[in-house]
Motif scaffolding. Structure first.
Motif, mmCIF file in Angstrom:
data_model
loop_
_atom_site.group_PDB
_atom_site.id
_atom_site.type_symbol
_atom_site.label_atom_id
_atom_site.label_comp_id
_atom_site.label_asym_id
_atom_site.label_seq_id
_atom_site.Cartn_x
_atom_site.Cartn_y
_atom_site.Cartn_z
ATOM 1 N N GLY A 197 0.786 -1.236 0.000
ATOM 2 C CA GLY A 197 0.000 0.000 0.000
ATOM 3 C C GLY A 197 0.809 1.273 0.000
ATOM 4 N N TYR A 198 2.124 1.170 -0.205
ATOM 5 C CA TYR A 198 2.997 2.344 -0.184
ATOM 6 C C TYR A 198 2.520 3.405 -1.167
ATOM 7 C CZ TYR A 198 7.207 5.078 -1.370
ATOM 8 O OH TYR A 198 8.096 6.095 -1.644
ATOM 9 N N LEU A 199 2.479 4.657 -0.679
ATOM 10 C CA LEU A 199 2.157 5.816 -1.520
ATOM 11 C C LEU A 199 3.244 6.852 -1.303
ATOM 12 C CD1 LEU A 199 0.173 7.344 -3.406
ATOM 13 C CD2 LEU A 199 -0.952 8.207 -1.341
ATOM 14 N N SER A 200 4.026 7.117 -2.326
ATOM 15 C CA SER A 200 5.131 8.062 -2.198
ATOM 16 C C SER A 200 4.618 9.476 -1.999
ATOM 17 C CB SER A 200 6.025 8.008 -3.439
ATOM 18 O OG SER A 200 5.389 8.652 -4.540
ATOM 19 N N HIS A 201 5.470 10.316 -1.446
ATOM 20 C CA HIS A 201 5.110 11.720 -1.265
ATOM 21 C C HIS A 201 4.740 12.359 -2.599
ATOM 22 C CE1 HIS A 201 7.517 12.133 2.778
ATOM 23 N NE2 HIS A 201 6.577 11.204 2.810
ATOM 24 N N ARG A 202 5.517 12.063 -3.616
ATOM 25 C CA ARG A 202 5.266 12.655 -4.938
ATOM 26 C C ARG A 202 3.921 12.210 -5.497
ATOM 27 N NH1 ARG A 202 9.432 12.070 -9.990
ATOM 28 N NH2 ARG A 202 9.337 9.865 -9.355
ATOM 29 N N ASP A 203 3.611 10.928 -5.375
ATOM 30 C CA ASP A 203 2.331 10.436 -5.887
ATOM 31 C C ASP A 203 1.159 10.958 -5.060
ATOM 32 O OD1 ASP A 203 3.621 9.085 -7.900
ATOM 33 O OD2 ASP A 203 3.635 7.159 -6.860
ATOM 34 N N LEU A 204 1.353 11.089 -3.763
ATOM 35 C CA LEU A 204 0.324 11.661 -2.895
ATOM 36 C C LEU A 204 -0.026 13.081 -3.319
ATOM 37 C CD1 LEU A 204 -1.280 11.960 -0.111
ATOM 38 C CD2 LEU A 204 0.883 12.898 0.742
ATOM 39 N N VAL A 205 0.988 13.927 -3.440
ATOM 40 C CA VAL A 205 0.742 15.322 -3.816
ATOM 41 C C VAL A 205 0.088 15.398 -5.189
ATOM 42 C CG1 VAL A 205 1.875 17.520 -4.365
ATOM 43 C CG2 VAL A 205 2.582 16.213 -2.341
#
Length: 260
Positions: A197-205
């Motif tokens: 379920g990892y969501l990177s900072h870049r993908d989150l923003v």
């Protein structure tokens, strides 16, 4: 020059709030509501449980990005009811009264993590490092599948999703829900179970930007937000199709043998 949309961020001093404010400040005129002081933007220092403060913070804004919730005691019903549920209701009511065009609700990927309760499921095998990628024949969990919350916190988030739908239907507000994956302080997993379920900072923003800027005729929808991980079992094709969101990162770059 077109004025930037005015966006109130609740929980603005938290990890996600700071990432959004720092990285999207060129696109939106942010204000904040937080229990802690903020730098660089106008803010209201108050709890999300203070309905009058929330109402004042919403006045004059175009959109609200609602991030605030009880994040310390996930299985404390009183705190979940007061902050996660009650705070979301405060935000929706204040936004509706103020004529806010759109509310983006940060829900949680843990609203679906109950699918891992079955020890024989492919989903728990991915989390336990018994499988390194989602099998091609296995079924992805869709945003339309029944929710299976993993804790009280997730039940509180589902309350917000349903309340948001009601406000959208009854008052014509645009309410978009992001089921946020595992967003981690150092932008990297610390345990193997965070890999699917990892969501990177870049993908989150990026997905927050996509929901804030989506056409206003999009009235209500739910979007899974998970990076492009080989172990991912929550479907993101709907997020791609409706929002044009394409994750750029993946947990595949992390070595599971170095994680707890």
């Amino acid at each position: 020059m077109t004025a930037k949309p005015k966006v109130l961020v609740t929980g603005a001093s938290g990890l996600i709030g700071q990432l959004v404010i720092t990285r999207l400040g060129d696109r939106y005129a942010f204000s904040g509501l937080s229990r802690r002081p903020l730098d660089g933007i106008p803010y209201t220092q108050a709890s999300i449980t203070d309905a009058d403060a929330v109402r004042a913070a919403c006045a004059g804004t175009d959109m609200v990005l609602h991030l605030a919730a009880e994040t310390q005691d996930y299985d404390d019903w009183d705190k979940v009811v007061g902050s996660t549920m009650g705070g979301t209701l405060n935000v929706l009511r204040a936004a509706q009264e103020a004529g806010v065009k759109r509310v983006v609700l940060a829900s949680a990927g843990s609203t679906m993590l109950g699918y891992q309760f079955d020890p024989a499921s492919v989903y728990v095998q991915l989390a336990d490092n018994k499988l390194q990628r989602m099998p091609a024949e296995a079924r992805m969990i869709l945003h339309t599948d029944p929710a299976r919350p993993a804790d009280f916190y997730s039940v509180g988030k589902l309350f917000g999703e349903h309340a948001g739908r009601l406000f959208s239907d009854r008052y014509g507000m645009s309410v978009l829900v992001i089921r946020v994956g595992a967003v981690l302080p150092d932008d990297k997993p610390t345990i193997v179970r965070e890999l699917p379920g990892y969501l990177s900072h870049r993908d989150l923003v990026s997905i927050i930007d996509k929901t804030l800027s989506a056409p206003m005729h999009l009235r209500y929808d739910i979007f899974h937000a998970v990076s492009n991980n080989a172990r991912r079992w929550r479907d993101i094709d709907h997020s791609r199709r409706v929002l044009g969101w394409e994750p750029m990162d993946s947990s595949d770059t992390f070595d599971p043998d170095t994680l707890g």
